[in-house]
Every structure is written in C-alpha cells, then in structure tokens.
Design an enzyme around this catalytic site. Structure first.
Site, short mmCIF file in Angstrom:
data_model
loop_
_atom_site.label_atom_id
_atom_site.label_comp_id
_atom_site.label_asym_id
_atom_site.label_seq_id
_atom_site.Cartn_x
_atom_site.Cartn_y
_atom_site.Cartn_z
N ASP A 194 0.86 -1.19 0.00
CA ASP A 194 0.00 0.00 0.00
C ASP A 194 0.89 1.23 0.00
OD1 ASP A 194 -2.31 1.76 0.43
OD2 ASP A 194 -3.33 -0.11 0.97
N HIS A 269 -2.89 3.05 -4.61
CA HIS A 269 -2.25 2.61 -3.36
C HIS A 269 -0.82 2.14 -3.62
CE1 HIS A 269 -5.71 2.96 -0.66
NE2 HIS A 269 -6.45 2.60 -1.68
N GLU A 332 -9.88 2.52 -5.34
CA GLU A 332 -9.46 3.88 -4.98
C GLU A 332 -8.24 4.34 -5.77
OE1 GLU A 332 -11.04 3.98 -0.40
OE2 GLU A 332 -9.02 3.20 -0.72
C1 ACM Z 1 -11.12 -0.72 0.32
O1 ACM Z 1 -11.64 -0.73 1.45
N1 ACM Z 1 -10.53 0.37 -0.13
C2 ACM Z 1 -11.17 -1.87 -0.54
#
Ligand code: ACM
Length: 546
Positions: A194, A269, A332
């Site tokens: 991440d 991420h 995201e």
């Molecule tokens: C997530 O909770 N961004 C998959």
C-alpha cells in the site's frame, strides 16, 4: 432420524455444555459423556497421520496426554478414530460426521479438510481449559455424547489482514491462522502492499523492501484532508516478510486447510513502490513512503515498463503462493495524474481508449491475461467493474453489495465483503472508551445479520457468490493486540455467516454460545472485545435503516 431444528436448538441450549462456533448443520446430543484418558488411542490410516498428530498436538499441552497414534483400533479399546469415508461425499470434502459414544469418538469425512473440521469441533466439545498451554489440575476431559453432521455453506470463508499499514509480524499471522482454522474459515487474504508500506521481498527489485518497507513516521490521531495541524509520531516504522517467511506462512496455513490469497495493489495505493522506484510514477516529484492515510493520487503510470515490472513482481508472487486467486487491488485509484500526464494521455490515445476508467480497465486486463496464462485467476475490488470488467475477473464487493450483484449477473464470480457489515476496522460500540477507529459503526449483531446472497440474484446467479470475507484494515490498528480486539468476536459472527445454514442462524443462541467461546478465546490469549448488554439482542432495525 435427526430431530427437528427447533428441537435441536432447545436440546443444545438445555445441555448447556455444547456450543460449537460456527453452529454445525445438525447436532444431536445424547446422555452422558466419553472421557479422554492418557491411554486413549488415536486411530488413523497413513494418509490421516498428519491430522492425528495435529489432534494430539492440540490436546497434549492442557491434558498432558501424549496420546498414542495407531493404524488400527485395538479390540475393545477406547479410541478417537479418524477415517476417510467416501460414503460421506454428499457432505463434500469439507463436511464431516462426528459421533461420540461411550467407547470413543469417530470423525469421518470424504476429505482431509473435513476430518480437520471435525477435529476443530471436537476441541470445542471439551472443557475450555483444553485451549490452555499447560496442564490444569482436576479437569475431567469429558466429551458429551453427540452425533454431528456438518458441512459449510460457502466455499470462500475469508478474512483480510492489512499488513501494509502496520506491519503484522509473522508469528502473529500464524496465530491468526490458528484462530481462523478454529472458526472453520479457509481463506486469509493478505494485503501486502500500500502507500504506507511494501511488505513482500521481491528479489528482482530489492528497493521495494530496502526503501518501500519503511516509513519515517506516522500521523498521530485521525486522518483528515486538512493536514496543516497534523502531528506525527517521529517513529520509523516498517518491516517485511522474506520470501521464506511467506513460504512458511503458506505452509502453516495449508496444514490448517487455509489458502493464503496475496494482494499486490495496483494501479492505486502505490506510493511505497513509487518511493522505491520513481520511474513507476507519473510525476517528477520525489515521494517518500506515505506517512498519512486516506486515498492517494500517486498511482502507477501506464507505461509498458511499469506493466512489465508488475508482471515480474507477480511472477515472484506466484512462486510463493499456490492460491488459484491472486488479488490485484484495483480500488481507490484517482485518475488525476493520468489526466494530467502527457505520457498517460498519449498512451490512452494509442490504445484507442475513451477515458481514464477504460485505461484502468486496460491495466487490469493486462494482469488478467498474464495471470490466466499462468493458470491463475484475478480477483480485485469492485472498482475493477468501472471501464469494463476483465474476462476472467472475480469481484470483491466492498462498496456495498451492488458491485457483487452487477458482477454476478454478468456471469462473474464474486466475494461479498461490504463495508456495511464486514469491515472489522469500524467501531464496535458507541462507547467513547472504544479505541480510535476509521469510522463507521458495526456492532456484533449487525455483522451477524449479514446475508451474503443478495435478494436481487436468481438461484443461478447466486451460485456466483463464492462466499464472504471480513476485512481488518489497519490504519488505526498498530499492534497485534489491537488487531485481535477489532477482529474478535466479529470473526465468530462471520464464521456463522459463511458456514452455518441460513435457517439455523439464531442470534440469541450465538450470543449464549459466545459466553463459552469467550473462555476459549481468553485461554488462547485473544484480546477479544467482551460483548456488553447492548450486544445481547438483535435490534429490530439498525440505525441507518431508520
Ligand atoms: C477498500 O476498502 N478500499 C477496498
């Protein structure tokens, strides 16, 4: 004939001494007990020898008994018999029959996994002290006379551990695997990369862990978009798993019939990776491994070299993880940098793509084709639906259930993990004494109430729902003890969602069973959140439904 379900439930409660979580499909409790003694033999054929040793290993510390393991049952001898039985194929490879009578215990299954789950039930039929690691004087190791027939409802019974935000040590991953196995869960999704950390050694790209596994400091308190007033802890944090560590985790999981599904996040991420190898990013800005939380606009670029870099990473991942499913993240991913980058815009044009959503979809397709060529299957968060879903992709539905419904209707497999019910990083009560959490409110009853098959699906479409998963994101969970607090007892509720037949779920029975189960968790040194009065009953409706 087995008694009716209602009769079974009342019998179980009346007995008071049988509380197996997750609740088995059918359980008939008789009169009396069978007592395990130092000379009780464990009978197992060669191909179940490992299960017999596991059983002995579970019972030995607390009982002090080194139960002898033999291939055949000596005549007239009290025994715990483990057996493969093709006649039980109707219960599947994970189903089992467990019979306790005056002369012993028999656990039979068509598959080794079923024998293992029978052993998990047997542990829970014994006094909770059996979970202790040293003998306790004066305990009678008695098992109630029962007949259990059991099998899971879903094939994917998962939990996700985020080891990227705060590194979770290998020994804790193994403890969590033991706890998942106790609850008959069979999938550990490891979130390994991440913005705030890269946790898997990749031999071809050593900087991913030399640089990407370490951050200089971490935001103190809750994240907000306004970081002007932000305070940092001044503590360097990091860590990573070597490939051998991960092989050890995978083997430890496999011995407990758990598949470890690795997640390598892309295209979002990605800041820890870009901090390690700046050429993977979209701008000239020098990046550090991220020190705060939230959604981050520093995402992988769409150059061919970056695609190949990530495929190289996946090649090493595939060497370590035998899992059929490989998670590529996909959630995201802000498109700002792609919109602003002349290189990304030229790429979009060259590929004939309409917009940045299609660019992400193209990115994911490249990984799908790659994984498919290696005999694996891609799974990703539900954003991978945007811009068109890759052919073989499986969708993990997290922003509610709509992603799961859409994907299942389009003929894709899905795993349900909606924030509304299965985000175990949310707060468990309104009590101001609860530890800092990301937000949300997800008490035990609400978790328990979750039904993985959405009403919108036909019977055929419903077959696309492989199962469900509870996610433990760790922005605000920096230690294993804190992790346990957020995970338990919600993992116990999850276990009934994915294992127990829908019509047998019963919150009152579950809460009663949890009283006994809590003693087991306590003996195992699990820092579980103790249910309170507020958790005792299922509300008629939850707050956001009012
Ligand atoms: C997530 O909770 N961004 C998959």
């Amino acid at each position: 004939m087995l008694p009716t379900l209602a009769a079974v439930a009342s019998l179980t409660l009346a007995q008071g001494d049988v509380s197996i979580l997750p609740e088995p499909r059918s359980i008939r409790v008789g009169e009396g007990t069978f007592q395990i003694r130092p000379d009780t033999v464990v009978v197992a054929p060669n191909d179940l020898r490992a299960k017999a040793e596991q059983l002995r290993g579970y019972l030995c510390p607390a009982t002090g008994f080194e139960l002898p393991i033999v291939g055949r049952r000596p005549r007239g001898k009290e025994a715990i018999v483990l057996a493969k039985d093709a006649k039980l194929a109707k219960l599947g490879q994970e189903g089992y029959r467990l019979v306790v009578n005056q002369t012993g215990v028999e656990i039979r299954s068509a598959g080794e996994a079923g024998v293992f789950y029978g052993i998990q039930s047997l542990r829970q039929l014994l006094p909770a002290d059996v979970f202790r690691q040293a003998p306790i004087a004066g305990v009678r190791w008695a098992v109630p006379i029962v007949t259990i027939e059991d099998q899971p409802r879903f094939a994917w019974r998962g939990s996700m551990m985020d080891s990227a935000r705060w590194f979770m040590p290998k020994e804790f991953v193994k403890k969590y695997l033991d706890l998942l196995a106790l609850h008959k869960l069979n999938t550990l999704h490891l979130h390994l990369t991440d913005d705030q950390g890269w946790r898997i050694e990749i031999k071809k790209y050593p900087k991913l862990t030399e640089i990407g596994a370490w951050r200089a400091q971490t935001l103190v308190g809750h994240y907000s978009d306004n970081l002007k007033e932000a305070k940092y802890d001044g503590q360097r944090h990091g860590g990573f798993y070597s490939q051998d560590d991960l092989r050890e985790i995978v083997a430890y999981a496999a011995a407990r019939h758990i598949t470890v599904v690795p997640e390598i996040e892309m295209p979002g991420h990605a800041q820890a990776a870009i901090a390690s190898y700046p050429e993977l990013g979209n701008t000239d800005k020098t990046l550090e491994v991220h020190q705060t939380w939230g959604v981050n606009e520093n995402v992988f670029n769409v150059n061919e070299s970056t695609i190949l870099f990530l495929q190289d990473v996946l090649s090493e991942v595939l060497e370590i993880f035998p899992s059929k499913f490989i998670h590529i993240g996909g959630d995201e991913c802000p498109k700002k940098q792609w919109r602003e980058s002349p290189v990304a815009q030229a790429r979009k044009k060259e590929l004939g793509l309409k917009d940045e959503d299609e660019l992400q979809s193209w990115f994911v397709r490249r990984m799908d084709t790659f994984l498919d060529g290696k005999g694996r299957r891609l799974i990703g968060w539900d954003e991978i639906l945007e811009g068109g879903l890759a052919e073989g992709a499986t969708v993990m539905s997290w922003r509610g259930v709509q992603g799961g419904i859409t994907a299942a209707k389009a003929g894709h497999d899905v795993v349900m993990t909606p924030t509304s019910h299965l985000y175990f990083d949310y707060r468990q009560s309104r009590d101001p004494g609860e530890p800092l959490a990301i937000g949300g409110f997800l008490p035990l009853a609400r978790v328990y109430s979750y039904e993985p098959i959405p009403d919108e699906l036909s019977a055929d479409e419903a077959k696309r729902v492989l199962g469900a998963q509870g996610n433990v994101w760790t922005e605000y969970i920096s230690t294993p003890k804190r992790f346990e607090y957020f995970a338990f007892p919600r993992v116990c509720a999850l276990a009934e969602i994915v294992w127990t037949p829908r019509e047998q779920k019963d919150y009152a029975r579950f809460v009663a069973a949890l009283k006994v189960h809590g003693k087991r968790l306590a003996a195992l040194d699990v820092n579980y959140r103790r249910p309170t009065e507020a958790d005792a009953t299922m509300p008629d409706r939850f707050e956001d439904e009012e």
